[in-house]
Structure formats: C-alpha cells, structure tokens
Design a protein around this motif. Sequence first.
Motif, PDB file in Angstrom:
ATOM      1  N   SER A  28      43.261  35.572  35.596  1.00  0.00           N
ATOM      2  CA  SER A  28      42.232  36.175  36.923  1.00  0.00           C
ATOM      3  C   SER A  28      42.608  37.470  36.264  1.00  0.00           C
ATOM      4  O   SER A  28      41.405  38.142  36.467  1.00  0.00           O
ATOM      5  CB  SER A  28      43.372  36.527  38.533  1.00  0.00           C
ATOM      6  OG  SER A  28      43.328  34.839  38.564  1.00  0.00           O
ATOM      7  N   ASN A  29      43.311  37.619  36.025  1.00  0.00           N
ATOM      8  CA  ASN A  29      43.657  39.737  35.346  1.00  0.00           C
ATOM      9  C   ASN A  29      43.021  39.619  33.797  1.00  0.00           C
ATOM     10  O   ASN A  29      42.005  41.337  33.960  1.00  0.00           O
ATOM     11  CB  ASN A  29      44.726  39.897  35.123  1.00  0.00           C
ATOM     12  CG  ASN A  29      45.936  40.234  35.777  1.00  0.00           C
ATOM     13  OD1 ASN A  29      45.024  40.270  37.194  1.00  0.00           O
ATOM     14  ND2 ASN A  29      47.190  39.713  35.430  1.00  0.00           N
ATOM     15  N   VAL A  33      38.232  39.821  35.675  1.00  0.00           N
ATOM     16  CA  VAL A  33      37.838  40.965  36.265  1.00  0.00           C
ATOM     17  C   VAL A  33      37.706  41.737  35.333  1.00  0.00           C
ATOM     18  O   VAL A  33      37.064  42.969  35.632  1.00  0.00           O
ATOM     19  CB  VAL A  33      39.002  41.871  36.812  1.00  0.00           C
ATOM     20  CG1 VAL A  33      39.426  40.252  38.188  1.00  0.00           C
ATOM     21  CG2 VAL A  33      40.684  41.513  36.381  1.00  0.00           C
ATOM     22  N   LYS A  34      37.702  41.692  34.190  1.00  0.00           N
ATOM     23  CA  LYS A  34      37.579  42.803  33.031  1.00  0.00           C
ATOM     24  C   LYS A  34      36.343  42.130  32.232  1.00  0.00           C
ATOM     25  O   LYS A  34      36.240  43.648  31.325  1.00  0.00           O
ATOM     26  CB  LYS A  34      39.694  42.759  32.283  1.00  0.00           C
ATOM     27  CG  LYS A  34      40.501  43.602  32.104  1.00  0.00           C
ATOM     28  CD  LYS A  34      41.687  43.853  31.579  1.00  0.00           C
ATOM     29  CE  LYS A  34      42.718  43.555  32.132  1.00  0.00           C
ATOM     30  NZ  LYS A  34      43.949  43.825  30.728  1.00  0.00           N
ATOM     31  N   GLU A  61      35.217  43.213  40.717  1.00  0.00           N
ATOM     32  CA  GLU A  61      36.519  43.007  41.070  1.00  0.00           C
ATOM     33  C   GLU A  61      36.982  43.197  42.431  1.00  0.00           C
ATOM     34  O   GLU A  61      37.694  41.980  42.722  1.00  0.00           O
ATOM     35  CB  GLU A  61      38.024  44.535  40.428  1.00  0.00           C
ATOM     36  CG  GLU A  61      39.509  43.509  40.570  1.00  0.00           C
ATOM     37  CD  GLU A  61      40.101  44.824  40.071  1.00  0.00           C
ATOM     38  OE1 GLU A  61      41.051  44.691  40.322  1.00  0.00           O
ATOM     39  OE2 GLU A  61      39.431  45.588  38.738  1.00  0.00           O
ATOM     40  N   PHE A  92      36.619  39.469  44.111  1.00  0.00           N
ATOM     41  CA  PHE A  92      37.384  38.313  43.810  1.00  0.00           C
ATOM     42  C   PHE A  92      38.376  37.773  44.017  1.00  0.00           C
ATOM     43  O   PHE A  92      39.226  38.428  44.965  1.00  0.00           O
ATOM     44  CB  PHE A  92      38.034  38.537  41.578  1.00  0.00           C
ATOM     45  CG  PHE A  92      38.145  38.019  40.974  1.00  0.00           C
ATOM     46  CD1 PHE A  92      37.787  36.492  41.142  1.00  0.00           C
ATOM     47  CD2 PHE A  92      39.542  38.497  40.964  1.00  0.00           C
ATOM     48  CE1 PHE A  92      38.349  35.472  40.289  1.00  0.00           C
ATOM     49  CE2 PHE A  92      39.997  37.322  39.863  1.00  0.00           C
ATOM     50  CZ  PHE A  92      39.931  36.155  39.696  1.00  0.00           C
ATOM     51  N   PHE A 106      44.893  38.228  43.999  1.00  0.00           N
ATOM     52  CA  PHE A 106      43.570  39.092  44.569  1.00  0.00           C
ATOM     53  C   PHE A 106      43.305  39.001  45.778  1.00  0.00           C
ATOM     54  O   PHE A 106      42.616  39.859  46.442  1.00  0.00           O
ATOM     55  CB  PHE A 106      42.244  39.246  43.074  1.00  0.00           C
ATOM     56  CG  PHE A 106      42.591  39.958  42.369  1.00  0.00           C
ATOM     57  CD1 PHE A 106      42.246  41.198  41.438  1.00  0.00           C
ATOM     58  CD2 PHE A 106      43.131  38.934  41.075  1.00  0.00           C
ATOM     59  CE1 PHE A 106      42.722  41.458  40.609  1.00  0.00           C
ATOM     60  CE2 PHE A 106      43.519  39.931  39.789  1.00  0.00           C
ATOM     61  CZ  PHE A 106      43.006  40.609  39.572  1.00  0.00           C
TER      62      PHE A 106
END
Length: 763
Positions: A89-90, A93-94, A100, A103, A108
């Motif tokens: 997930s981290n 979002v990038k 984000e 999300f 999140f």
Amino acid sequence: MKKIVLFSMDRPKPVIISSLALTLLFLVQFPKIKIDTDPENMLGRSERIRVFHETVKERFGINDLIVVGVINEAGVFTADTLNRIERISNEIVKIKGVKEDDFIAPSFSDDVRAGGGTLEIGRFMEGAVETDREAGEIGAAMLDNPLYADKLASRDGKGIALYVPIEKKDQAHRISGEIEKIIKKHKGGERYYIAGLPVAEDTFGYEMFLQMGISAPLAGMVVFLMMLFFFRRLKLVFSPMIVAMISIVWTMGLLIGGGFTVHIMSSMIPIFLMPIAVCDSVHILSEYHDKYPLTSDKRKTLIAVMDELFTPMLFTSLTSAAGFASLALVPIPPVRVFGLFVAFGIMAAWILTITFVPAYVMLTKQTEKPDEPAKTAPERNNHAALKSFGGFAFDKGRIIFAVSILVFLAAVYGVSRIKINDNPVRWFKKSHKIRVADSVMNEHFGGTYMAYLVFEGDKKDAVKRPEAIAYVEALQRRLESLDVVGKTSSVADIVKRVNYVVHDENPEFDVLPRTGEEIGQYLFLFLMSGDPGDLDNFVDYDYELANIWVQLKSGDNEDMESVAAAVKDFEKETPPPAGFTTGWAGLTYLNVVWQKKMVGGMGKSLVGAYVIVFILMVVLFRSFFWGILSVVPLTLTIAVSYGFIGIIGKDYDMPVAVLSSLSLGLSIDFAIHFVQRFRAVLSETRDAGAAVERVFGSPATAILRNAAVISVGFLPLLIAPLTPYVTVGAFLAAIMLLSAASTLMILPALIRSFQKLAAREGE
C-alpha cells in the motif's frame, strides 16, 4: 466512368504513381494520431447523464477506482500478510496518477471506535503488526464496521481489497502494471488480483490496438493465401491486397488528418474494410482468371471483364457504403465517425478497383499460353458441379421457397429471444487475468462494479432531516436485498455508527438518531474527530445531496438496469420525502446509457440502410420485382444470423450491433452480381432455366470464391484474446457463407416460383 477504366489500362504508370503519391500524403498524417480508449466518450460531453456524472464526481470528490484483491484461503488476518499489504500500500500511493487522499486500505482507512464515552477515530493499522492475535483484532474491527465489511475485508476472512483512486481513467492500464510490479516484489503466499471497470476498459483499449497490429495483418495474409490458392498467379493476387491496404491508409489518414480521435470503434476500421475492399477485386480476378486463357490478351480480357462487372461493382459499393453511412443516425459520436469513414473507405476501394487494378494488370508480364484442355478440366468440373447445383435449386424451387419461409420464421423466433446486454469485462476471454480477477473478487467481496445513487434535496441541510436519513437507509436495505448488489455505503451508515459508538457500543443504539439535532451533532463530531475526507464521498458540503455507494457483483447492463428498476419500484411504493429526488451516476450506469443509445440507433440505421439498399436495387434493375428479389437473400441472411444469436443465448452486445451494418453491405453483394448476370443472359436466351445454368458458371464461381476468401481469411480472429475480435471473425465467416448460400439457393428458387414474372421483368 468506363472511360476512366480505359484510361487506367492505357496509362497504367501515371495511375499507379498518382495512387501511391496520394497514399503517401495520407500516410504522413499517421504521426498526428490521437488515441482515446475511454468508452465514456461514446456519449457526447453535453449529454445530460454525462454532465450529471461529472457533477456527482466533483461534488462528492469521487475518483475512478482500481480494486486490488488479496486472497488467502487459509485467512488473510495474519501479521505477515497485513504487514505485506502495508508495504504494498505504501508503494502504491507513490505511483504517479494515484490519489492518496481516498485510498482505501487497512493502513489508510479510519475506524470509528468507542473510548470511554467519547469518539475515537484512527487507522485500522497503525504501523507494523507484531502478532497474529493483533492481526485478528484488526480483521474483527474491519468486519464490525458497516462501512468496510464486505468492502475492505471479506466476511469469510479470506480476503482484503485495496481501492486505489486514480486521477484519470486513461492511466488505469499503466498504473495496474506498476501495481503488478510492486506486488511481484513483495508477494507472499497470497493470491493477488486487479479488477475494476477503469482497468478493464483501459486495458481493453490498449490490448485492442495491440491486437489490431496482429489480427489485421494475419487476416490479410490468410486472405492473400486463399486468393493465391484460387488464382495461382502471384503477381495478380497482389493487386487486391494493395487495394485493401491503400484504401485503409487513405481512410485512416483522412480520419487522423481531420483531427478525429482514434477511438475503440474507429480502431476497427481496418478489420471492417479488409473484406469489403477485396470483394470487387476477387470478382474481377475470378472472371479474368477464367477468360484470359481463352485469349492471352490482357486488354481484351479486362475490357470484357469490366464491361460485365462495372455496374454491379458500383452498386455493391454504393449499398455497402450506404449501410455504414447510415450509422450517422446513431446518437453516439464515435459510431458516427466509424460509419462515415468506413463508407469513405468503401468508395475509395471501389475507385482503386476500377483504376489501380486494371493499371496493375496491364503492367504485369504474363507469358502464360492458353491453358491446355487437361489444365482446364478442374475448372470445368467445378462449373459442372455448380451448374448441377443450380439446376437442382431451380427445379426444386417451390420446395426451397417453402423451406426458406420456415427457416425465416424460425429466425424471427430467434430474433425475438435476443437479449440486449453488454459488460466491458466480458470483452476479455474467460482465461484473461482481468476476467479471472473479476470472478474471484466478486465472489469474496461486495462487488467491484461501482454505481452511485444520488439522493438530492431542495435546500441546504436537507440531508440532516431524520426522514431523509431514514429514507437513505431504507433505500440501502432495498438495494441490498437484490442478488446482484453486494454492498451499499452511505452517510446513514456513518451516523448510525457514531450513535452506536458514543453510547459505548450498546446494541440498543445501533440505530439512526431520531432528531435532526442529533444527526447534525454526530456528523460534526465525526468531522472533528477524523479526516473530513472520509465524509465527503457521501454528502456534499451543504448537506443538500447524499450519495449511496452501490457495489454490484456484475457489470452486465441487464443487472444494472434491474437495480435501477428496483429503485423506481421502491419509490412508487414508498415515495421519498418532500423535496427529494434520486439520480444515478457511475461508470456501470453510464455503460447502460450509451449502449442502449447505440443499440437503438443501430436498429434505426439498419432499417434506414435497408430501405436505401432496396431503393438502389430498384434503380439499378429498373424493376420493383427484381428489387424485391435481390433483397430476399439479404433479409434471410440477417434474420438467420441474428436469430441464431437469440437461440444460442448470446447477448446482443457492442460488436454484434456494429456488425449489423457489415452484414447488410456484404449480403447484398452476391445478389447484385447474380441478378445482374442472370438478367443479361436472360435477355439473350429468353429461357430462365438456361439463364440460371449460365449464371452457375463463372459468376457463381466468383461468388463462392469471394465467400471462401473472406470467411476463411477472417477465421484467425477466433484465436484472438479479445471477444469482439472473435465475434467479428465468426460473424464475418457466417455472413459470407450464409449470404452466398442464400443467394445461390433462394434466387434460383424464386425465379422458378415466379418464372413468368421473372421472364417478363427481365426483358
């Protein structure tokens, strides 16, 4: 016009050079190509439903979603799995194009919990999970929250879904590819799936253009090999292929140079033009192949061939062009563009056929002597077999006529059973990863197909009224009672959850508050305690509109329509509070709207084109009788084709709808050639039976060759991974074979059944 043919034979080099120079002008337009793979653009930007859809997205801060499913039959609520999902997930979002803010993922998304009489809002996951017990508690919290049960976590504990909001739909394929790379880097023992309409539609557009680069040349190669098999002269067979390629370049060059976007529809122009562009050339080659060995004089042979075929080729091109030009009546912009440019391509192919082909033939060096009798024996045997078949069709005319009526009635029954339905996900074969993901995820979760039911009041704070919130909840319960709806979410769920939590999770308070004051306080408390973005997807800033998220387990049009119909029925039974109305938005609903408009428009265009074709036949043959007879094979071909679709239960979807124009254009081709040649022979022989026998020589051979070239040539489309290509390949083959069979069987039968009238009208 025939002087143009003579000019092309007398000055072949200028004709060929000018054709190639013009082709180069169209070819240089190709770098300007603009591609659009968004089915939403099937609707004009000013369409009411599209304007409303865009307004809903803006008012509620809604983005199109890619859904990532994580499935483990042993259970996903373990420390290892949740930590892996957090790392994935981290990184998601990038990705460029991912938003984000909205999300939805365990690390999140906020949970609403009780805290000693106060409201506590925090992430389901705050950092890494240490133990499986802690992971189990996180899973229990997800399933206890009505907003996330069946949405973020599956009730069977075997799945977690991540909802990835994206800025633009045309980025969905790229983003899904980057997500796959991230998953591959972190993947454990779980299975990962990527689904959602945005990724399905964008991936289809990407793969369709890719497939076009494979299927169109493959179909062209098989068509070429089939013609080589029939005509055995490599140099001659090149000419129809060159005509097809040039007409495609002219058409696509004009489209691109004119500033038109190449949409999913217009990307299929080459596939549709290929069979039509070679049809006339095959007739010419067939006649030339039979006549040249008798003279060994190219000019004399070409003049004789073109004298016989010029008029029928002109009218077959006009009728095919009319069939596609009638798509201008369809209220779908890309369909109109598709129809008009295919019509242009058909007429371009006709011009090239009467200019480029004669010029090309005159430049080829043919040293063959007239064939020996032994060499022509196979041809004579073929003609003998055809003449025998023609004699049978003529002699048994009344029986064939009666059987044709029965077949037509059965076809009408099949047409009455046709279901108008479509689903962009089903444009992929069952084995495709998107289709597999769709099946698995809709089995475990509430649904990957999003639709939004907007509940609109007539003034500010209208949604805070108790009767309004209660009606929203009642609508949810009605929707959730439908098999196709897996889950709904709304502001009513939030208010109800806050009421439950602030009363220390007392079951008696797991209900909606009774006063508007309490509702307002709970909404304010929720906003102050958590992320305001958690609420804006469900109500607008002024609390004038409420949005019910409806998750469907199927994206079929008929399923979405059944859901919309159920809401209408509910509103009739239980009218909404005064001042409130409802309206639908979302991709799933938009697909229903544009596909219904397209199917309806296709029906009108088909009727209009049919009338135009009939009028052209009457004009061509200067006879109402022959006009009727010439459209009989066309009528039976269309009826049987679509009747078969209804009987086998195949949905009437976008590819089938578009193919209706192609069926009309190709089906009339053979009838025109048959009737034209029959009338010419009948004027000489004054004997219908003898005229039929003559027609079942070279003309019938040309018809069968044409049918075989196109039907076999496009069978390679059956192995394509995209079902529209499979449909086009199967339908093309069926149309060609059916129209050839109906022409060669029914027309002799009709001539026998109405022999006296045919003889009188043929004079």
